[in-house]
Design an enzyme around this catalytic site. Structure first.
Site: not given
Ligand code: UD1
Length: 364
Positions: A207
């Site tokens: 991811h």
């Molecule tokens: C975040 C952390 C990363 C961690 C990861 C674990 C930061 C900078 N990054 O990255 O270190 O390894 O979480 O999962 O904080 N989304 C959903 N549902 C959710 C959450 C996110 O669909 O509950 C989708 C959304 O489209 C979002 C994307 O995932 O835009 C990315 O989510 P985000 O929390 O921004 O960063 P992660 O890539 O999950």
């Protein structure tokens, strides 16, 4: 009695806070712990199921921040968290790991003069293109107590000029959760449901933006993974970001017709049951490098660097990079080497008692 706000935001935070919160609850004459959820992760699969699996109560405070750009997400968490700190007047705010919620909450406290403890301090990948590395460096620079999982963390912090008096080696709190739940996870039927029970299989997670956000890079990784899956079927619980990219880049059909079984993200116990039975783990996660080292499972880390070098030096991790040929070759070598894990050791203080040491450190 110390009032502590324990911050969770994203998936990798929950299994770190759970044992700390439980230990604080056990020592109720010494601690009054509250849980604050920023809402960085909000899906049932990315958040709620972890509270159930880890036996954590509903958060005392929910900031409901959700997904946004890094700047907007960090700023929103700060805006929502500041009035909570002012209202609650905690003795300590405890942040874990390296996600945006970690730096956002630590920064609020630094400006208000409220004490912050950082669990998992001192880890460094030395790759500042990684958002987590920026979060780590900044959080450590402004925290009052730096609780490290391994001696390399202490060394990194000292090299950055952080006074030794602020640093305390406590071990890896994620391993507390792992050891506590390994037996409980045996009742999960995930292996049966995925039809891998009693069979050889690999587990894959991917991811990191640097691996999945560019089509060329992701495509190269996928080619090597498809080749490995011809030898050993791969189960791939995919993060929402990764699922979106697979659709967007047109990889879905190729994956569907392969030995890679693409599934939704799993809960904590189901995922533990799955990876604990794997012959090989392929990942770009931070936590899984540690969990595989704790269980003695060969792990290939599909990144050019790691902030967790102890898993390579002592454990079962190999930093294989993102070159498709190298990944394939290394995977086949590891699978052929029946002695691969023979010399691996569990790092010191990854013993299931880290939460106790964290609580002791807060009292000093
Ligand atoms: C975040 C952390 C990363 C961690 C990861 C674990 C930061 C900078 N990054 O990255 O270190 O390894 O979480 O999962 O904080 N989304 C959903 N549902 C959710 C959450 C996110 O669909 O509950 C989708 C959304 O489209 C979002 C994307 O995932 O835009 C990315 O989510 P985000 O929390 O921004 O960063 P992660 O890539 O999950």
């Amino acid at each position: 009695m110390l009032k502590v706000l324990n911050i969770v935001g994203a998936r990798p935070n929950f299994m770190k806070i759970a044992p700390i919160y439980a230990e604080m609850k056990r020592r109720e004459s010494e601690f009054l712990p509250l849980i604050v959820h920023t809402g960085q992760h909000y899906d049932a699969a990315m958040s709620d199921s972890f509270f159930v699996d880890l036996g954590m109560p509903t958060p005392d405070v929910h900031l409901n921040v959700g997904s946004a750009s890094h700047a907007v997400q960090t700023a929103k968490i700060m805006m929502e968290f500041e009035p909570i700190v002012l209202g609650q007047q905690p003795d300590w705010v405890l942040v874990v790991g390296d996600v945006n919620s970690t730096i956002a909450c630590a920064l609020v406290c630094a400006k208000l003069g409220v004490k912050v403890a950082h669990v998992e301090a001192g880890l460094r990948s030395r790759d500042r293109t990684m958002p987590e590395e920026v979060n780590r460096i900044l959080t450590d620079a402004i925290s009052d107590l730096l609780l490290t999982p391994s001696p390399d963390g202490d060394e990194n912090l000292k090299a950055e000029g952080i006074p030794e008096s602020k640093i305390k080696l406590v071990g890896n709190v994620m391993i507390d959760s792992l050891l506590r739940n390994l037996k409980i996870a045996e009742s999960s039927q995930v292996r049966e449901n995925l039809e891998v029970a009693g069979k050889d299989y690999a587990v894959l997670t991917l991811h990191r933006p640097s691996n999945v956000d560019e089509k060329e890079v992701f495509s190269g990784l996928l080619e090597s993974l498809l080749a490995i899956s011809e030898r050993l079927p791969i189960v791939f619980p995919a993060h929402p970001r990764t699922q979106s990219r697979i659709e967007e880049f047109g990889f879905a059909e190729k994956v569907a017709n392969s030995n890679i079984k693409l599934i939704e993200p799993l809960g904590y116990l189901d995922f533990m049951r799955l990876y604990s039975g794997a012959k090989l783990v392929l990942t770009d996660s931070g936590g899984l490098q540690e969990e595989t080292t704790a269980l003695g499972i060969p792990c290939l880390t599909l990144r050019e660097n790691t902030e967790r070098p102890i898993t390579i030096e002592m454990g079962t991790n190999i930093l294989v990079g993102t070159n498709p040929e190298k990944i394939k070759q290394t995977a086949f070598e590891v699978l052929a080497d029946t002695n691969f894990t023979a010399h691996a050791k569990i790092p010191p203080l990854w013993d299931g008692k880290t939460a106790e040491r964290i609580c002791d450190a807060l009292l000093v």
